[in-house]
Design a protein around this motif. Structure first.
Motif, PDB file in Angstrom:
ATOM      1  N   ARG A  84       0.831  -1.207   0.000  1.00 54.03           N
ATOM      2  CA  ARG A  84       0.000   0.000   0.000  1.00 54.03           C
ATOM      3  C   ARG A  84       0.871   1.264   0.000  1.00 54.03           C
ATOM      4  NH1 ARG A  84      -5.366   0.730   1.505  1.00 54.03           N
ATOM      5  NH2 ARG A  84      -5.463  -1.285   2.548  1.00 54.03           N
ATOM      6  N   GLU A 110      -3.164   1.878  -4.560  1.00 53.14           N
ATOM      7  CA  GLU A 110      -4.465   1.262  -4.272  1.00 53.14           C
ATOM      8  C   GLU A 110      -4.855   0.396  -5.466  1.00 53.14           C
ATOM      9  OE1 GLU A 110      -7.546   3.851  -2.763  1.00 53.14           O
ATOM     10  OE2 GLU A 110      -6.042   5.314  -2.125  1.00 53.14           O
ATOM     11  N   GLN A 112      -7.852  -2.175  -6.781  1.00 51.27           N
ATOM     12  CA  GLN A 112      -9.218  -2.655  -6.556  1.00 51.27           C
ATOM     13  C   GLN A 112      -9.575  -3.696  -7.611  1.00 51.27           C
ATOM     14  OE1 GLN A 112     -11.413   1.113  -6.658  1.00 51.27           O
ATOM     15  NE2 GLN A 112     -11.666   0.976  -4.448  1.00 51.27           N
ATOM     16  N   VAL A 138     -13.472  -3.636  -5.078  1.00 53.54           N
ATOM     17  CA  VAL A 138     -13.120  -3.721  -3.666  1.00 53.54           C
ATOM     18  C   VAL A 138     -11.600  -3.685  -3.522  1.00 53.54           C
ATOM     19  CG1 VAL A 138     -13.293  -5.120  -1.565  1.00 53.54           C
ATOM     20  CG2 VAL A 138     -15.194  -5.092  -3.206  1.00 53.54           C
ATOM     21  N   ASP A 139     -11.122  -2.927  -2.545  1.00 55.07           N
ATOM     22  CA  ASP A 139      -9.688  -2.838  -2.290  1.00 55.07           C
ATOM     23  C   ASP A 139      -9.125  -4.214  -1.950  1.00 55.07           C
ATOM     24  OD1 ASP A 139      -7.397  -0.701  -1.484  1.00 55.07           O
ATOM     25  OD2 ASP A 139      -7.335  -2.425  -0.143  1.00 55.07           O
ATOM     26  N   GLN A 140      -7.961  -4.536  -2.556  1.00 52.25           N
ATOM     27  CA  GLN A 140      -7.401  -5.878  -2.383  1.00 52.25           C
ATOM     28  C   GLN A 140      -7.087  -6.196  -0.922  1.00 52.25           C
ATOM     29  OE1 GLN A 140      -3.609  -6.576  -4.186  1.00 52.25           O
ATOM     30  NE2 GLN A 140      -2.646  -4.738  -3.346  1.00 52.25           N
ATOM     31  N   TYR A 141      -6.769  -5.185  -0.123  1.00 53.00           N
ATOM     32  CA  TYR A 141      -6.430  -5.438   1.277  1.00 53.00           C
ATOM     33  C   TYR A 141      -7.661  -5.715   2.137  1.00 53.00           C
ATOM     34  CZ  TYR A 141      -1.867  -3.787  -0.214  1.00 53.00           C
ATOM     35  OH  TYR A 141      -0.677  -3.644  -0.883  1.00 53.00           O
ATOM     36  N   SER A 142      -8.850  -5.518   1.552  1.00 48.19           N
ATOM     37  CA  SER A 142     -10.086  -5.839   2.269  1.00 48.19           C
ATOM     38  C   SER A 142     -10.553  -7.256   1.968  1.00 48.19           C
ATOM     39  CB  SER A 142     -11.193  -4.854   1.879  1.00 48.19           C
ATOM     40  OG  SER A 142     -10.829  -3.536   2.190  1.00 48.19           O
ATOM     41  N   LEU A 143      -9.902  -7.914   1.019  1.00 49.78           N
ATOM     42  CA  LEU A 143     -10.313  -9.259   0.608  1.00 49.78           C
ATOM     43  C   LEU A 143      -9.521 -10.310   1.380  1.00 49.78           C
ATOM     44  CD1 LEU A 143     -10.444  -8.579  -3.239  1.00 49.78           C
ATOM     45  CD2 LEU A 143     -12.396  -8.829  -1.693  1.00 49.78           C
ATOM     46  N   LYS A 144     -10.210 -11.037   2.216  1.00 50.16           N
ATOM     47  CA  LYS A 144      -9.569 -12.058   3.055  1.00 50.16           C
ATOM     48  C   LYS A 144     -10.100 -13.434   2.672  1.00 50.16           C
ATOM     49  CE  LYS A 144      -7.635  -8.727   5.414  1.00 50.16           C
ATOM     50  NZ  LYS A 144      -6.198  -8.393   5.247  1.00 50.16           N
ATOM     51  N   SER A 167     -21.103  -7.025   1.191  1.00 48.94           N
ATOM     52  CA  SER A 167     -19.882  -7.763   1.516  1.00 48.94           C
ATOM     53  C   SER A 167     -19.545  -8.746   0.391  1.00 48.94           C
ATOM     54  CB  SER A 167     -20.042  -8.538   2.828  1.00 48.94           C
ATOM     55  OG  SER A 167     -20.182  -7.650   3.914  1.00 48.94           O
TER      56      SER A 167
END
Length: 235
Positions: A84, A110, A112, A138-144, A167
């Protein structure tokens, strides 16, 4: 002694000539920004469908780049993968200094991805239909977890865990084949394809190997999930 002096003088003359042959430029902040962005962009590994935004640190009023002998050297300050926040080093030989000029600039990245998300609350045992989903970036760091880039793949799958509105629908939220489901079993060879029915003995998602039972023979074996209610025996 005269030989040494002449050699020393020649060395100075050569050095001055080398610098004189180089172009002197005074880079603007916009040039600094562009160079930093380019260095980061070259190392970004992202899918073609992704949206990528690269934003250098604002240096207005904080620094005035000196005159530089071209070219300006640009490199990432670290060998690690792009994250990031990233640091870029810029440097050059400058007629304004007796030593190389250098500076560091922070660059934010960023990334997405297009992701299938729930457009309403999804509850366990609910069968997913097209009206339950939409695609959002969706931001890649929000994808778990494993996500899906389109909604078509998910149609007909069953929800295992509650998914909140807006979600991402992740692989561990659902099953394409659920334990106890009747499944179509395919077995392919070079010349023939065989189809029969069976029972899934555990949950599974696309490309996962699960245990199934042939309804005709009661024989159990492993098969790969290839779609909603479908498995394949790899031969």
């Amino acid at each position: 002694m005269k030989v040494f002096f002449l050699c020393f003088l020649c060395s100075i003359t050569f050095s001055l000539s080398a610098f004189a042959s180089e172009e002197i430029i005074t880079p603007s902040l916009s040039t600094i920004y562009d160079l930093a962005k380019e260095a980061v962009a070259k190392k970004i590994d992202a899918d073609a469908k992704a949206k990528v935004q690269i934003t250098p640190q604002n240096l207005e009023g904080r620094i005035s780049p000196p005159a530089c002998y071209s070219p300006i050297n640009v490199e990432l300050a670290s060998e690690r993968a792009i994250s990031r926040n990233n640091m870029v080093k810029l440097s050059c030989n400058s007629p304004d200094y007796d030593y190389p000029w250098q500076m560091y600039i922070s660059v934010r990245v960023e990334i997405q991805y297009p992701v299938a998300v729930a457009n309403q609350l999804l509850s366990p045992d609910q069968i997913i239909g097209e009206h339950h989903l939409q695609v959002m970036y969706v931001d890649q760091y929000s994808l778990k977890g494993q996500f899906f880039s389109d909604t078509t793949t998910l149609i007909g799958s069953r929800v295992k865990r509650r998914v909140a509105k807006d979600s991402p629908v992740l692989s561990n939220n659902l099953c394409f084949v659920c334990k106890g489901d009747t499944v179509s079993i395919y077995a392919k060879t070079t010349n023939v394809e065989i189809k029969t029915l069976g029972e899934a003995l555990r949950d599974g998602n696309i490309d996962e190997v699960i245990r199934v039972k042939n309804s005709n023979t009661n024989k159990q074996f492993d098969a790969v999930v290839i779609g909603v209610g479908e498995v394949e025996v790899r031969m």
